[in-house]
Design a protein around this motif. Structure first.
Motif, PDB file in Angstrom:
ATOM      1  N   LEU A  82      33.386  37.421 -19.289  1.00 62.99           N
ATOM      2  CA  LEU A  82      32.948  37.310 -17.898  1.00 62.99           C
ATOM      3  C   LEU A  82      31.994  36.140 -17.717  1.00 62.99           C
ATOM      4  N   LEU A  83      31.121  35.912 -18.697  1.00 64.62           N
ATOM      5  CA  LEU A  83      30.201  34.782 -18.616  1.00 64.62           C
ATOM      6  C   LEU A  83      30.972  33.463 -18.572  1.00 64.62           C
ATOM      7  N   GLU A  84      31.939  33.330 -19.448  1.00 60.56           N
ATOM      8  CA  GLU A  84      32.751  32.102 -19.483  1.00 60.56           C
ATOM      9  C   GLU A  84      33.524  31.928 -18.179  1.00 60.56           C
ATOM     10  N   ASN A  85      34.097  33.003 -17.687  1.00 59.83           N
ATOM     11  CA  ASN A  85      34.861  32.969 -16.447  1.00 59.83           C
ATOM     12  C   ASN A  85      33.978  32.596 -15.257  1.00 59.83           C
ATOM     13  N   SER A  86      32.793  33.172 -15.181  1.00 56.36           N
ATOM     14  CA  SER A  86      31.911  32.924 -14.039  1.00 56.36           C
ATOM     15  C   SER A  86      31.358  31.496 -14.041  1.00 56.36           C
ATOM     16  N   ILE A  87      31.013  30.982 -15.215  1.00 60.73           N
ATOM     17  CA  ILE A  87      30.486  29.615 -15.285  1.00 60.73           C
ATOM     18  C   ILE A  87      31.557  28.610 -14.878  1.00 60.73           C
ATOM     19  N   ALA A  88      32.766  28.780 -15.415  1.00 59.93           N
ATOM     20  CA  ALA A  88      33.848  27.857 -15.076  1.00 59.93           C
ATOM     21  C   ALA A  88      34.165  27.908 -13.585  1.00 59.93           C
ATOM     22  N   THR A  89      34.178  29.107 -13.008  1.00 48.43           N
ATOM     23  CA  THR A  89      34.495  29.248 -11.585  1.00 48.43           C
ATOM     24  C   THR A  89      33.428  28.606 -10.717  1.00 48.43           C
ATOM     25  N   ALA A  90      32.154  28.859 -11.021  1.00 50.94           N
ATOM     26  CA  ALA A  90      31.066  28.306 -10.220  1.00 50.94           C
ATOM     27  C   ALA A  90      31.059  26.780 -10.268  1.00 50.94           C
TER      28      ALA A  90
END
Length: 242
Positions: free
Chosen positions: A38-46
Protein backbone atom coordinates in the motif's frame (compact mmCIF):
# COMPACT_ATOMS: atom_id res chain seq x y z
CA UNK A 1 -13.44 20.69 -27.09
CA UNK A 2 -11.86 17.72 -28.86
CA UNK A 3 -8.42 18.78 -27.66
CA UNK A 4 -9.60 19.18 -24.06
CA UNK A 5 -11.53 15.90 -24.08
CA UNK A 6 -8.50 14.05 -25.44
CA UNK A 7 -6.41 15.48 -22.60
CA UNK A 8 -8.96 14.23 -20.07
CA UNK A 9 -9.01 10.81 -21.72
CA UNK A 10 -5.24 10.37 -21.77
CA UNK A 11 -4.69 12.02 -18.39
CA UNK A 12 -7.27 9.87 -16.62
CA UNK A 13 -5.94 6.81 -18.41
CA UNK A 14 -2.40 7.46 -17.22
CA UNK A 15 -3.67 8.06 -13.69
CA UNK A 16 -5.33 4.65 -13.65
CA UNK A 17 -2.22 3.13 -15.22
CA UNK A 18 -0.25 4.54 -12.29
CA UNK A 19 -2.73 3.17 -9.74
CA UNK A 20 -3.06 -0.30 -11.26
CA UNK A 21 0.52 -0.61 -12.49
CA UNK A 22 2.08 0.38 -9.17
CA UNK A 23 -0.26 -2.06 -7.41
CA UNK A 24 0.92 -4.90 -9.64
CA UNK A 25 4.55 -3.92 -9.16
CA UNK A 26 4.08 -3.65 -5.40
CA UNK A 27 2.68 -7.18 -5.08
CA UNK A 28 5.59 -8.53 -7.12
CA UNK A 29 8.28 -6.58 -5.29
CA UNK A 30 6.88 -7.04 -1.77
CA UNK A 31 4.94 -10.31 -1.70
CA UNK A 32 3.19 -11.00 1.56
CA UNK A 33 3.59 -7.49 2.99
CA UNK A 34 0.31 -5.67 2.38
CA UNK A 35 1.37 -2.58 4.32
CA UNK A 36 4.46 -2.09 2.18
CA UNK A 37 2.43 -2.77 -0.96
CA UNK A 38 0.00 0.00 0.00
CA UNK A 39 2.87 2.38 0.75
CA UNK A 40 4.41 1.75 -2.67
CA UNK A 41 1.04 2.09 -4.38
CA UNK A 42 0.15 5.34 -2.59
CA UNK A 43 3.51 7.02 -3.23
CA UNK A 44 3.46 6.17 -6.94
CA UNK A 45 -0.15 7.36 -7.28
CA UNK A 46 0.42 10.66 -5.46
CA UNK A 47 3.54 11.49 -7.47
CA UNK A 48 1.95 10.51 -10.78
CA UNK A 49 -1.19 12.55 -10.05
CA UNK A 50 0.86 15.67 -9.36
CA UNK A 51 2.82 15.22 -12.59
CA UNK A 52 -0.35 14.63 -14.62
CA UNK A 53 -1.92 17.84 -13.30
CA UNK A 54 1.18 19.71 -14.47
CA UNK A 55 1.00 18.09 -17.91
CA UNK A 56 -2.70 18.41 -18.63
CA UNK A 57 -3.68 21.41 -16.51
CA UNK A 58 -2.87 23.92 -19.27
CA UNK A 59 -5.01 21.95 -21.75
CA UNK A 60 -8.19 20.88 -19.96
CA UNK A 61 -7.74 21.94 -16.35
CA UNK A 62 -6.66 18.36 -15.55
CA UNK A 63 -9.92 17.38 -13.87
CA UNK A 64 -9.22 13.65 -14.45
CA UNK A 65 -12.26 13.00 -12.28
CA UNK A 66 -16.02 13.25 -12.98
CA UNK A 67 -16.80 14.73 -9.55
CA UNK A 68 -14.32 17.55 -10.15
CA UNK A 69 -15.96 18.20 -13.51
CA UNK A 70 -19.41 18.07 -11.92
CA UNK A 71 -18.40 20.60 -9.27
CA UNK A 72 -16.94 22.85 -11.97
CA UNK A 73 -20.20 22.59 -13.93
CA UNK A 74 -22.12 23.58 -10.80
CA UNK A 75 -19.90 26.63 -10.38
CA UNK A 76 -20.68 27.65 -13.95
CA UNK A 77 -24.38 27.68 -13.06
CA UNK A 78 -23.65 30.27 -10.36
CA UNK A 79 -20.89 32.41 -11.86
CA UNK A 80 -20.86 31.75 -15.60
CA UNK A 81 -17.25 30.53 -15.38
CA UNK A 82 -16.89 26.77 -15.72
CA UNK A 83 -17.95 23.78 -17.80
CA UNK A 84 -21.12 23.89 -19.89
CA UNK A 85 -23.48 20.92 -19.83
CA UNK A 86 -22.06 19.79 -23.18
CA UNK A 87 -18.51 20.09 -21.87
CA UNK A 88 -19.43 18.12 -18.76
CA UNK A 89 -20.78 15.25 -20.84
CA UNK A 90 -17.67 15.16 -23.02
CA UNK A 91 -15.34 15.26 -20.02
CA UNK A 92 -17.12 12.45 -18.16
CA UNK A 93 -17.23 10.15 -21.19
CA UNK A 94 -13.54 10.81 -21.89
CA UNK A 95 -12.59 10.20 -18.26
CA UNK A 96 -14.44 6.88 -18.02
CA UNK A 97 -13.10 5.58 -21.33
CA UNK A 98 -9.62 6.73 -20.40
CA UNK A 99 -9.81 4.96 -17.04
CA UNK A 100 -10.71 1.65 -18.66
CA UNK A 101 -7.94 2.12 -21.22
CA UNK A 102 -5.47 2.88 -18.44
CA UNK A 103 -6.19 -0.46 -16.80
CA UNK A 104 -5.65 -2.25 -20.10
CA UNK A 105 -2.34 -0.43 -20.60
CA UNK A 106 -1.11 -1.41 -17.13
CA UNK A 107 -2.02 -5.05 -17.73
CA UNK A 108 -0.23 -5.16 -21.06
CA UNK A 109 2.92 -3.60 -19.63
CA UNK A 110 3.07 -6.26 -16.90
CA UNK A 111 2.29 -9.17 -19.22
CA UNK A 112 -1.26 -9.78 -17.97
CA UNK A 113 -4.44 -10.33 -20.00
CA UNK A 114 -5.85 -7.00 -21.19
CA UNK A 115 -8.91 -7.29 -18.97
CA UNK A 116 -9.59 -9.35 -15.83
CA UNK A 117 -12.81 -8.48 -14.00
CA UNK A 118 -12.09 -7.89 -10.33
CA UNK A 119 -13.43 -10.21 -7.64
CA UNK A 120 -12.19 -8.06 -4.76
CA UNK A 121 -15.13 -7.07 -2.56
CA UNK A 122 -14.97 -3.65 -0.91
CA UNK A 123 -18.30 -3.18 0.87
CA UNK A 124 -19.63 -1.69 4.06
CA UNK A 125 -20.79 1.56 5.58
CA UNK A 126 -17.32 2.46 6.83
CA UNK A 127 -15.84 2.25 3.34
CA UNK A 128 -18.67 4.31 1.84
CA UNK A 129 -18.26 6.94 4.55
CA UNK A 130 -14.53 6.98 3.81
CA UNK A 131 -15.26 7.69 0.15
CA UNK A 132 -17.50 10.61 1.12
CA UNK A 133 -14.70 12.04 3.27
CA UNK A 134 -11.98 11.52 0.65
CA UNK A 135 -14.06 12.94 -2.21
CA UNK A 136 -15.52 15.91 -0.36
CA UNK A 137 -12.08 16.76 1.01
CA UNK A 138 -10.62 16.73 -2.49
CA UNK A 139 -13.31 19.11 -3.78
CA UNK A 140 -12.89 21.43 -0.80
CA UNK A 141 -9.13 21.53 -1.36
CA UNK A 142 -9.58 22.48 -5.02
CA UNK A 143 -12.12 25.16 -4.08
CA UNK A 144 -9.82 26.61 -1.43
CA UNK A 145 -6.89 26.78 -3.85
CA UNK A 146 -9.09 28.47 -6.44
CA UNK A 147 -10.51 31.03 -4.01
CA UNK A 148 -7.05 31.82 -2.66
CA UNK A 149 -5.68 32.02 -6.23
CA UNK A 150 -3.01 29.46 -5.37
CA UNK A 151 -3.63 26.99 -8.16
CA UNK A 152 0.12 26.86 -8.83
CA UNK A 153 0.47 24.57 -5.83
CA UNK A 154 -2.43 22.33 -6.89
CA UNK A 155 -0.24 19.49 -8.23
CA UNK A 156 1.53 19.08 -4.90
CA UNK A 157 -1.54 19.76 -2.78
CA UNK A 158 -3.87 17.39 -4.62
CA UNK A 159 -1.20 14.69 -4.74
CA UNK A 160 -0.64 15.13 -1.01
CA UNK A 161 -4.35 14.82 -0.21
CA UNK A 162 -4.79 11.64 -2.22
CA UNK A 163 -1.55 10.15 -0.93
CA UNK A 164 -2.50 10.90 2.66
CA UNK A 165 -6.08 9.73 2.24
CA UNK A 166 -4.79 6.34 1.08
CA UNK A 167 -3.83 5.84 4.73
CA UNK A 168 -6.40 7.70 6.83
CA UNK A 169 -9.51 6.41 5.02
CA UNK A 170 -10.79 2.85 5.26
CA UNK A 171 -11.38 2.72 1.49
CA UNK A 172 -7.84 3.81 0.51
CA UNK A 173 -9.33 6.90 -1.12
CA UNK A 174 -10.61 6.13 -4.61
CA UNK A 175 -12.40 9.55 -4.62
CA UNK A 176 -13.04 9.29 -8.36
CA UNK A 177 -15.94 7.54 -10.17
CA UNK A 178 -13.94 7.07 -13.39
CA UNK A 179 -11.00 5.53 -11.55
CA UNK A 180 -13.43 3.31 -9.64
CA UNK A 181 -14.91 2.06 -12.92
CA UNK A 182 -11.47 1.53 -14.41
CA UNK A 183 -10.41 -0.53 -11.40
CA UNK A 184 -13.31 -2.95 -11.97
CA UNK A 185 -11.36 -4.32 -14.95
CA UNK A 186 -8.34 -5.57 -12.99
CA UNK A 187 -8.27 -8.53 -10.63
CA UNK A 188 -5.07 -7.30 -9.01
CA UNK A 189 -4.11 -5.33 -5.90
CA UNK A 190 -6.01 -2.19 -6.99
CA UNK A 191 -9.15 -3.94 -8.20
CA UNK A 192 -12.72 -3.53 -7.02
CA UNK A 193 -15.57 -5.91 -7.82
CA UNK A 194 -18.35 -4.41 -9.98
CA UNK A 195 -20.89 -5.09 -7.24
CA UNK A 196 -18.78 -3.04 -4.82
CA UNK A 197 -18.04 -0.25 -7.30
CA UNK A 198 -21.67 0.89 -7.35
CA UNK A 199 -21.55 1.76 -3.64
CA UNK A 200 -18.28 3.63 -4.05
CA UNK A 201 -19.60 5.69 -6.96
CA UNK A 202 -22.81 6.49 -5.07
CA UNK A 203 -20.77 7.70 -2.08
CA UNK A 204 -18.54 9.82 -4.32
CA UNK A 205 -21.53 11.47 -5.97
CA UNK A 206 -23.14 12.10 -2.57
CA UNK A 207 -19.92 13.84 -1.53
CA UNK A 208 -20.39 16.36 -4.35
CA UNK A 209 -23.59 17.65 -2.74
CA UNK A 210 -21.90 17.93 0.65
CA UNK A 211 -18.86 19.67 -0.80
CA UNK A 212 -20.97 22.10 -2.85
CA UNK A 213 -22.93 23.09 0.25
CA UNK A 214 -19.72 23.58 2.23
CA UNK A 215 -18.08 25.58 -0.56
CA UNK A 216 -21.11 27.87 -0.83
CA UNK A 217 -21.05 28.45 2.92
CA UNK A 218 -17.30 28.83 3.49
CA UNK A 219 -16.31 30.48 0.19
CA UNK A 220 -19.21 32.79 -0.75
CA UNK A 221 -17.15 34.75 -3.28
CA UNK A 222 -14.72 33.85 -6.02
CA UNK A 223 -12.09 36.17 -7.49
CA UNK A 224 -12.23 36.55 -11.23
CA UNK A 225 -9.01 37.33 -13.18
CA UNK A 226 -9.93 41.03 -13.19
CA UNK A 227 -10.07 41.02 -9.41
CA UNK A 228 -13.84 41.45 -9.19
CA UNK A 229 -15.47 39.40 -6.47
CA UNK A 230 -18.49 37.44 -7.65
CA UNK A 231 -21.07 36.43 -5.05
CA UNK A 232 -21.76 32.69 -4.86
CA UNK A 233 -24.34 33.07 -2.10
CA UNK A 234 -27.04 35.71 -1.59
CA UNK A 235 -25.82 38.69 0.38
CA UNK A 236 -27.45 39.28 3.75
CA UNK A 237 -29.57 42.44 4.00
CA UNK A 238 -28.02 45.27 5.97
CA UNK A 239 -29.53 46.09 9.33
CA UNK A 240 -31.42 49.38 9.51
CA UNK A 241 -29.65 52.02 11.55
CA UNK A 242 -31.15 52.27 15.03
Amino acid sequence: MLRRASAELVGTGLLVTAVVGSGIAATRLSPGDVGLQLLENSIATAFALGALILIFGPVSGAHLNPVVSLADWWQARRTGAGLSTRDLGAYVVAQVLGAIGGTVLAHLMFGLPAVTISTRQRDGGGLWLAEVVATAGLLLLIAALTRARRTAVAPAAVGAWIGGAYWFTASTSFANPAVTIGRMFTDTFAGIAPTSAAGFVAAQLAAVGIAVAAITWWYPTVRQPDGVAVELAPAQPERAAS
